[in-house]
Design a protein around this motif. Structure first.
Motif, mmCIF file in Angstrom:
data_model
loop_
_atom_site.group_PDB
_atom_site.id
_atom_site.type_symbol
_atom_site.label_atom_id
_atom_site.label_comp_id
_atom_site.label_asym_id
_atom_site.label_seq_id
_atom_site.Cartn_x
_atom_site.Cartn_y
_atom_site.Cartn_z
ATOM 1 N N GLY A 112 0.807 -1.214 0.000
ATOM 2 C CA GLY A 112 0.000 0.000 0.000
ATOM 3 C C GLY A 112 0.838 1.260 0.000
ATOM 4 N N THR A 113 2.004 1.178 0.608
ATOM 5 C CA THR A 113 2.896 2.332 0.661
ATOM 6 C C THR A 113 3.412 2.680 -0.730
ATOM 7 N N VAL A 114 3.886 1.681 -1.474
ATOM 8 C CA VAL A 114 4.436 1.963 -2.805
ATOM 9 C C VAL A 114 3.336 2.373 -3.775
ATOM 10 N N LEU A 115 2.138 1.801 -3.621
ATOM 11 C CA LEU A 115 1.034 2.187 -4.498
ATOM 12 C C LEU A 115 0.536 3.591 -4.166
ATOM 13 N N SER A 116 0.589 3.977 -2.897
ATOM 14 C CA SER A 116 0.227 5.346 -2.516
ATOM 15 C C SER A 116 1.187 6.346 -3.140
ATOM 16 N N PHE A 117 2.463 5.983 -3.171
ATOM 17 C CA PHE A 117 3.451 6.839 -3.830
ATOM 18 C C PHE A 117 3.114 6.992 -5.312
ATOM 19 N N MET A 118 2.800 5.887 -5.986
ATOM 20 C CA MET A 118 2.438 5.927 -7.395
ATOM 21 C C MET A 118 1.209 6.785 -7.633
ATOM 22 N N MET A 119 0.199 6.603 -6.809
ATOM 23 C CA MET A 119 -1.047 7.342 -6.980
ATOM 24 C C MET A 119 -0.843 8.833 -6.740
ATOM 25 N N GLY A 120 -0.010 9.177 -5.763
ATOM 26 C CA GLY A 120 0.264 10.582 -5.497
ATOM 27 C C GLY A 120 0.950 11.248 -6.670
ATOM 28 N N VAL A 121 1.930 10.558 -7.256
ATOM 29 C CA VAL A 121 2.670 11.114 -8.390
ATOM 30 C C VAL A 121 1.763 11.295 -9.609
ATOM 31 N N THR A 122 0.931 10.286 -9.895
ATOM 32 C CA THR A 122 0.147 10.316 -11.132
ATOM 33 C C THR A 122 -1.123 11.144 -11.031
ATOM 34 N N ALA A 123 -1.765 11.167 -9.863
ATOM 35 C CA ALA A 123 -3.059 11.851 -9.744
ATOM 36 C C ALA A 123 -2.936 13.304 -9.323
ATOM 37 N N LEU A 124 -1.869 13.639 -8.577
ATOM 38 C CA LEU A 124 -1.763 14.991 -8.016
ATOM 39 C C LEU A 124 -0.372 15.575 -8.232
ATOM 40 N N SER A 125 0.151 15.448 -9.433
ATOM 41 C CA SER A 125 1.472 16.004 -9.697
ATOM 42 C C SER A 125 1.406 17.536 -9.659
#
Length: 334
Positions: free
Chosen positions: A279-292
């Protein structure tokens, strides 16, 4: 059946044969791939080549599908539905419009001009960069089908919930519409596209690779460093599931960054290998892609501060909650 799927996931999507081939080639050149330096070079070469091959094929397919969904058709489809059903349809439409959040914003602006509800347009805006067909395939190749499908489902749910909340808040007065000065040119472009879908798909695949290859190289380079040079204990202590703040930290670090999802996946892969929570690594991915940061700057041109802050807060909260859910479900998914 399981043997067939394992072959598809490991050899076709995961391209394990490519890893073996590159390993043999580097060894033939006298490089010890079991060393830190050799392992980093192997990781870099394998992931770059694999992602570029998969990306080109996926973008071609997705672009061909996208050619059947010009903005006017999407608007007609969304106009048929109301309430949460409309939010769901908008989120699902977002999954067939690929690539980064910045490329989704012009479509989002176009939707707001047609009279579609604000919540519906935001469901599309959240879903489009977060969950597309390309990310589903690449996530499957690295994390497995269960994780990839769960990621897509939760991403769509986040888009639906986020859009619904914004719709209920009635914040229409906090959006500033921009006139489209290129409407006639856009209509001519779509007319051309209908008769040249394959040519359009090839052109889109090449132009997208050109625009994201640097992020892929940087992302894979960071992944190679994490994979072979950063001690596992450090990653576990900082981003492991036992750290209650790891998901929040990953999301907060990811949000100011800008990269395509294809550039963040190698970093996530390396972090997971080193012991970071799923969940930690996917949260990082989601943060980068959805709220850059670049996408938020673009949105600032059409969203007044109150709506922009509300949108950012809702999506950030959703990403963090999703991350904790993934950490809890990790034993079932991997």
């Amino acid at each position: 059946m399981s043997l067939v799927w394992d072959f598809i996931q490991n050899q076709i999507l995961g391209m394990k044969w490519l890893n073996t081939l590159i390993d043999s080639a580097l060894s033939a050149l006298g490089l010890d791939t079991s060393s830190r330096l050799g392992g980093s070079i192997l990781f870099f070469c394998y992931d770059v080549i694999k992602i570029i091959i998969l990306l080109w094929v996926l973008i071609f397919i997705i672009s061909y599908i996208e050619s059947y969904f010009p903005p006017e058709r999407n608007e007609r489809i969304l106009g048929r539905f109301k309430g949460i059903t409309a939010n769901t349809v908008a989120a699902l439409l977002g999954t067939v419009t690929p690539f980064c959040s910045c490329s989704s914003i012009p479509i989002f602006i176009g939707f707001t001009k047609t009279g579609l509800s604000l919540g519906v347009t935001f469901s599309f805006l959240i879903s489009s960069p977060l969950v597309d067909l390309g990310s589903l395939i690449l996530l499957t190749s690295i994390f497995g089908a269960k994780t990839a499908v769960t990621y897509v489902i939760l991403g769509v749910v986040l888009a639906v919930i986020g859009g619904t909340i914004i719709d209920k808040m009635h914040m229409e007065k906090h959006i500033t519409l921009i006139e489209d000065e290129h409407k006639e040119a856009n209509e001519q472009a779509w007319t051309w596209l209908q008769n040249h879908r394959i040519k359009y798909s090839v052109k889109t695949a090449l132009s997208t690779l050109k625009s994201v290859y640097l992020y892929i190289l940087i992302g894979v380079g960071i992944g190679a460093i994490i994979h072979n040079w950063i001690p596992q204990e450090f990653i576990i202590n900082l981003l492991g599931s036992d750290n209650p703040f790891s998901v929040i930290l990953a999301a907060v670090v990811g949000i100011p960054m800008y990269a395509d999802i294809f550039g963040t996946i190698p970093i996530a892969e390396a972090l997971l290998y080193k012991g970071a929570g799923l969940g930690t690594v996917l949260s990082f991915m989601m943060g980068v892609t959805a709220l850059s940061l670049p996408s938020l700057i673009m949105l600032k041109k059409v969203l007044k501060p109150k709506l922009l802050i509300t949108f950012t807060a809702i999506v950030t909260a959703g990403i963090i909650i999703t991350g904790y859910l993934f950490n809890l479900a990790q034993p079932l998914l991997i």
